[in-house]
Design an enzyme around this catalytic site. Structure first.
Site, PDB file in Angstrom:
ATOM      1  N   ARG A   1      12.802 -57.407  -3.631  1.00  0.00           N
ATOM      2  CA  ARG A   1      12.443 -58.619  -3.120  1.00  0.00           C
ATOM      3  C   ARG A   1      12.589 -59.466  -3.927  1.00  0.00           C
ATOM      4  O   ARG A   1      13.656 -60.755  -3.501  1.00  0.00           O
ATOM      5  CB  ARG A   1      11.464 -58.599  -2.451  1.00  0.00           C
ATOM      6  CG  ARG A   1      11.246 -57.695  -1.261  1.00  0.00           C
ATOM      7  CD  ARG A   1       9.992 -58.598  -0.757  1.00  0.00           C
ATOM      8  NE  ARG A   1       9.716 -59.052   0.202  1.00  0.00           N
ATOM      9  CZ  ARG A   1       8.404 -59.623  -0.018  1.00  0.00           C
ATOM     10  NH1 ARG A   1       7.436 -59.709   0.239  1.00  0.00           N
ATOM     11  NH2 ARG A   1       8.390 -61.029   0.591  1.00  0.00           N
TER      12      ARG A   1
ATOM     13  N   ARG B   1      -2.063 -59.577  -3.205  1.00  0.00           N
ATOM     14  CA  ARG B   1      -1.413 -60.610  -1.110  1.00  0.00           C
ATOM     15  C   ARG B   1      -2.674 -60.192  -0.458  1.00  0.00           C
ATOM     16  O   ARG B   1      -2.708 -58.210  -0.943  1.00  0.00           O
ATOM     17  CB  ARG B   1      -0.667 -60.684  -1.624  1.00  0.00           C
ATOM     18  CG  ARG B   1      -0.330 -62.332  -2.020  1.00  0.00           C
ATOM     19  CD  ARG B   1       1.267 -62.499  -1.500  1.00  0.00           C
ATOM     20  NE  ARG B   1       1.854 -62.142  -0.696  1.00  0.00           N
ATOM     21  CZ  ARG B   1       2.619 -62.849  -0.296  1.00  0.00           C
ATOM     22  NH1 ARG B   1       3.512 -63.704  -0.665  1.00  0.00           N
ATOM     23  NH2 ARG B   1       3.894 -62.300   0.615  1.00  0.00           N
TER      24      ARG B   1
ATOM     25  N   ARG C   1      17.704 -68.020   4.009  1.00  0.00           N
ATOM     26  CA  ARG C   1      17.412 -67.165   3.176  1.00  0.00           C
ATOM     27  C   ARG C   1      18.621 -67.123   2.406  1.00  0.00           C
ATOM     28  O   ARG C   1      18.739 -65.935   1.695  1.00  0.00           O
ATOM     29  CB  ARG C   1      16.481 -65.737   3.571  1.00  0.00           C
ATOM     30  CG  ARG C   1      15.015 -65.927   2.693  1.00  0.00           C
ATOM     31  CD  ARG C   1      14.781 -64.419   3.787  1.00  0.00           C
ATOM     32  NE  ARG C   1      14.069 -64.043   2.305  1.00  0.00           N
ATOM     33  CZ  ARG C   1      12.737 -64.082   2.786  1.00  0.00           C
ATOM     34  NH1 ARG C   1      12.036 -64.941   4.436  1.00  0.00           N
ATOM     35  NH2 ARG C   1      11.673 -63.486   2.551  1.00  0.00           N
TER      36      ARG C   1
ATOM     37  N   LYS D   1       4.813 -70.666  -0.775  1.00  0.00           N
ATOM     38  CA  LYS D   1       5.095 -71.440  -0.029  1.00  0.00           C
ATOM     39  C   LYS D   1       4.531 -70.966   1.235  1.00  0.00           C
ATOM     40  O   LYS D   1       4.748 -72.373   1.781  1.00  0.00           O
ATOM     41  CB  LYS D   1       7.061 -71.296  -0.142  1.00  0.00           C
ATOM     42  CG  LYS D   1       7.715 -70.024  -0.059  1.00  0.00           C
ATOM     43  CD  LYS D   1       9.106 -70.305  -0.396  1.00  0.00           C
ATOM     44  CE  LYS D   1      10.040 -68.447   1.294  1.00  0.00           C
ATOM     45  NZ  LYS D   1       8.839 -67.450   0.549  1.00  0.00           N
TER      46      LYS D   1
ATOM     47  N   ARG E   1      -0.159 -55.505   2.215  1.00  0.00           N
ATOM     48  CA  ARG E   1       1.555 -55.079   3.297  1.00  0.00           C
ATOM     49  C   ARG E   1       2.397 -54.557   3.143  1.00  0.00           C
ATOM     50  O   ARG E   1       2.428 -54.354   1.565  1.00  0.00           O
ATOM     51  CB  ARG E   1       2.286 -56.387   3.625  1.00  0.00           C
ATOM     52  CG  ARG E   1       1.326 -57.444   4.872  1.00  0.00           C
ATOM     53  CD  ARG E   1       1.976 -58.554   5.435  1.00  0.00           C
ATOM     54  NE  ARG E   1       3.005 -59.275   4.001  1.00  0.00           N
ATOM     55  CZ  ARG E   1       3.779 -60.014   4.284  1.00  0.00           C
ATOM     56  NH1 ARG E   1       2.835 -61.125   5.163  1.00  0.00           N
ATOM     57  NH2 ARG E   1       4.590 -60.775   3.464  1.00  0.00           N
TER      58      ARG E   1
HETATM   59  P1  AMP Z   1       8.286 -63.122   4.642  1.00  0.00           P
HETATM   60  O1  AMP Z   1       7.038 -63.424   5.590  1.00  0.00           O
HETATM   61  O2  AMP Z   1       9.303 -64.906   4.406  1.00  0.00           O
HETATM   62  O3  AMP Z   1       8.224 -63.218   2.913  1.00  0.00           O
HETATM   63  O4  AMP Z   1       9.690 -62.052   4.752  1.00  0.00           O
HETATM   64  C1  AMP Z   1       8.896 -60.766   5.088  1.00  0.00           C
HETATM   65  C2  AMP Z   1      10.342 -60.246   5.229  1.00  0.00           C
HETATM   66  O5  AMP Z   1      10.849 -60.224   6.623  1.00  0.00           O
HETATM   67  C3  AMP Z   1      11.353 -60.341   4.501  1.00  0.00           C
HETATM   68  O6  AMP Z   1      11.037 -59.202   3.062  1.00  0.00           O
HETATM   69  C4  AMP Z   1      12.562 -60.306   4.870  1.00  0.00           C
HETATM   70  O7  AMP Z   1      12.752 -58.003   4.924  1.00  0.00           O
HETATM   71  C5  AMP Z   1      12.364 -60.440   5.943  1.00  0.00           C
HETATM   72  N1  AMP Z   1      12.286 -62.149   6.383  1.00  0.00           N
HETATM   73  C6  AMP Z   1      12.427 -62.980   6.814  1.00  0.00           C
HETATM   74  N2  AMP Z   1      12.684 -64.359   6.614  1.00  0.00           N
HETATM   75  C7  AMP Z   1      14.224 -64.000   6.856  1.00  0.00           C
HETATM   76  C8  AMP Z   1      14.999 -64.516   7.075  1.00  0.00           C
HETATM   77  N3  AMP Z   1      15.387 -65.562   6.918  1.00  0.00           N
HETATM   78  N4  AMP Z   1      16.449 -64.012   6.942  1.00  0.00           N
HETATM   79  C9  AMP Z   1      16.323 -62.663   6.279  1.00  0.00           C
HETATM   80  N5  AMP Z   1      15.739 -61.945   6.131  1.00  0.00           N
HETATM   81  C10 AMP Z   1      14.447 -62.268   6.600  1.00  0.00           C
END
Ligand code: AMP
Length: 214
Positions: free
Chosen positions: A171, A127, A88, A13, A160
């Site tokens: 996750r 990734r 989320r 996404k 990462r």
């Molecule tokens: P992403 O890059 O969107 O996969 O986000 C990486 C990490 O950031 C996630 O696994 C969460 O720990 C945190 N994170 C990102 N967006 C949110 C959100 N809207 N609410 C809570 N945690 C978030």
């Protein structure tokens, strides 16, 4: 145009959100990117967020919601935006809707990039991300032309911590428990559109474009 991107971590996404943002000339707002940039800059928010992110957990809503709502009030969001990784949780979605309603606005589309769990684990181990500029790649589906080196800024690419296999499993569990209910939430608002995220990324992009152009 205001768009929410939904999908499991690793569904692609983020890649799609960047492509859509470029095409429609709207800001791409990624909470993951915002947290990572805070971590890099050693801010208080970054320190708190990192504790959760490294464990594959969600950052608490109290640290997330106001940050996004403030961002959406900025000048460049006037003609729309694409949200990637937010909301989320149901409380985040409700807070977002409340803020939009207050401004007399509403979300136009929630695009769900659908990919089964078994594909996700495979994808995420491939990734790579640039620790310096945040650009993301995949060793098979979207490689850098320079191997381990970032095409954008020339820094070294890394896996990462939150893309490591044990964290990915965690996750995915968090996604099913806390984020997947948003599919029903936006479906009941009549704005949910689902695309098959197992296709080539250009085909996914074409599918999303035809939805947005409806
Ligand atoms: P992403 O890059 O969107 O996969 O986000 C990486 C990490 O950031 C996630 O696994 C969460 O720990 C945190 N994170 C990102 N967006 C949110 C959100 N809207 N609410 C809570 N945690 C978030």
């Amino acid at each position: 145009m205001k768009i929410v991107m939904l999908g499991a971590p690793g569904a692609g996404k983020g890649t799609q959100a960047k492509m859509i943002a470029a095409k429609y000339e709207i800001p791409h707002i990624s909470t993951g990117d915002i947290f990572r940039s805070n971590i890099k800059n050693g801010t208080e928010l970054g320190k708190k967020a990192k504790e959760y992110m490294d464990q594959g957990l969600l950052v608490p809503d109290e640290l997330t919601v106001d940050l996004v709502i403030d961002r959406l009030g900025q000048e460049d969001c006037q003609k729309g935006y694409i949200l990637d990784g937010f909301p989320r949780t149901i409380p985040q979605a409700e807070a977002l809707d409340a803020a939009l309603t207050k401004r007399g606005e509403k979300m136009d589309f929630a695009v769900n990039v659908d990919v089964p769990d078994e594909n996700i684990v495979n994808r995420m181990s491939g990734r790579r991300a640039c620790a310096k500029c945040g650009a993301t790649y995949h060793i098979v589906y979207n490689p850098s032309s320079k191997g381990d080196i970032c095409d954008v800024c020339g820094d070294t690419l890394i896996l990462r911590d939150d893309d490591k296999p044990e964290t990915v499993q965690k996750r995915l569990g968090v996604y099913h428990d806390q984020t997947q209910p948003l599919i029903e939430y936006y479906s009941s608002q009549g704005i949910l559109k689902t695309v098959d995220g197992t296709q080539d990324m250009n085909d996914v992009f074409a599918a999303i474009n035809s939805i947005l152009g409806e």
